[in-house]
Design an enzyme around this catalytic site. Structure first.
Site, short mmCIF file in Angstrom:
data_model
loop_
_atom_site.label_atom_id
_atom_site.label_comp_id
_atom_site.label_asym_id
_atom_site.label_seq_id
_atom_site.Cartn_x
_atom_site.Cartn_y
_atom_site.Cartn_z
CG ASN A 268 -12.14 -0.87 3.75
OD1 ASN A 268 -12.49 -1.37 4.81
ND2 ASN A 268 -11.00 -0.23 3.60
CG HIS B 249 -8.64 -3.01 -2.57
ND1 HIS B 249 -9.58 -2.27 -3.26
CD2 HIS B 249 -8.43 -2.35 -1.41
CE1 HIS B 249 -9.90 -1.20 -2.55
NE2 HIS B 249 -9.23 -1.23 -1.42
CG HIS C 60 -6.78 -2.85 2.93
ND1 HIS C 60 -6.00 -1.71 2.84
CD2 HIS C 60 -7.96 -2.54 2.35
CE1 HIS C 60 -6.69 -0.76 2.23
NE2 HIS C 60 -7.89 -1.24 1.91
CG ASP D 18 -2.06 0.98 1.09
OD1 ASP D 18 -3.21 0.54 0.99
OD2 ASP D 18 -1.80 2.22 1.07
N GLY E 29 -15.82 2.58 3.63
CA GLY E 29 -14.55 3.29 3.51
C GLY E 29 -13.76 2.95 2.27
P1 5GP Z 1 -9.73 1.40 0.26
O1 5GP Z 1 -9.91 2.65 1.07
O2 5GP Z 1 -10.37 1.53 -1.10
O3 5GP Z 1 -10.12 0.15 0.97
O4 5GP Z 1 -8.17 1.26 0.06
C1 5GP Z 1 -7.48 1.76 -1.03
C2 5GP Z 1 -6.01 1.68 -0.67
O5 5GP Z 1 -5.26 1.85 -1.85
C3 5GP Z 1 -5.55 2.78 0.29
O6 5GP Z 1 -5.01 2.19 1.47
C4 5GP Z 1 -4.53 3.56 -0.50
O7 5GP Z 1 -3.42 3.98 0.28
C5 5GP Z 1 -4.11 2.58 -1.57
N1 5GP Z 1 -3.73 3.21 -2.83
C6 5GP Z 1 -4.41 4.16 -3.51
N2 5GP Z 1 -3.77 4.47 -4.64
C7 5GP Z 1 -2.66 3.69 -4.68
C8 5GP Z 1 -1.58 3.58 -5.62
O8 5GP Z 1 -1.52 4.25 -6.66
N3 5GP Z 1 -0.59 2.69 -5.32
C9 5GP Z 1 -0.63 1.91 -4.19
N4 5GP Z 1 0.39 1.08 -4.00
N5 5GP Z 1 -1.64 2.00 -3.29
C10 5GP Z 1 -2.62 2.89 -3.54
#
Ligand code: 5GP
Ligand code: ZN
Length: 114
Positions: A87, A100, A102, A30, A93
């Protein structure tokens, strides 16, 4: 999806700290880690969120979770554990609309989340 950040990572159009790749899954660190271990495991197929998961995609998600477990173990989380989080949409969130998982570990994590 041409405007999806994670599809762009799959296609190599945006760099990412990849830790695993096969024909159907990709894992990468991340960009904004919330724990010493924080990586994401995604299907290469663009599935927007859990609410749009089809029954035919359940084997793929099973393999995704198993790969998340293997990688968590490789990164040192086997003994103390980790958190595996998906999420979904606004209340969950979710900020990137490509499903995806985490994986967070390497320290004790608070529960419940805010
Ligand atoms: P969500 O909030 O959708 O569950 O998590 C999205 C995650 O993707 C976040 O933790 C954010 O830091 C990560 N993220 C967003 N854009 C990028 C990116 O361009 N590269 C990487 N490696 N992580 C990303
Ligand atoms: Zn996508």
């Amino acid at each position: 999806m041409s405007d999806c950040i994670f599809c762009k990572i799959v296609k190599g159009e945006i760099p990412a700290g990849k830790i695993y790749e096969d024909e159907e899954l990709l894992a990468f660190h991340d960009v904004n880690p919330q724990a010493p271990v924080h990586f994401l495991v995604i299907p290469k197929k663009h599935i927007p969120d859990v609410m749009k998961l089809g029954r035919e995609e359940t084997p793929l998600l099973g393999r995704l979770l198993y790969k998340a477990q293997e990688l968590a173990a490789e990164l040192g989380c086997a003994e103390k554990g980790a958190r595996f989080v998906i999420n979904c949409k606004a209340d969950g969130g979710q900020t990137v609309d490509h499903i995806h998982c985490h994986v967070l570990g390497g320290r004790p994590l608070d529960w419940p989340p805010g």
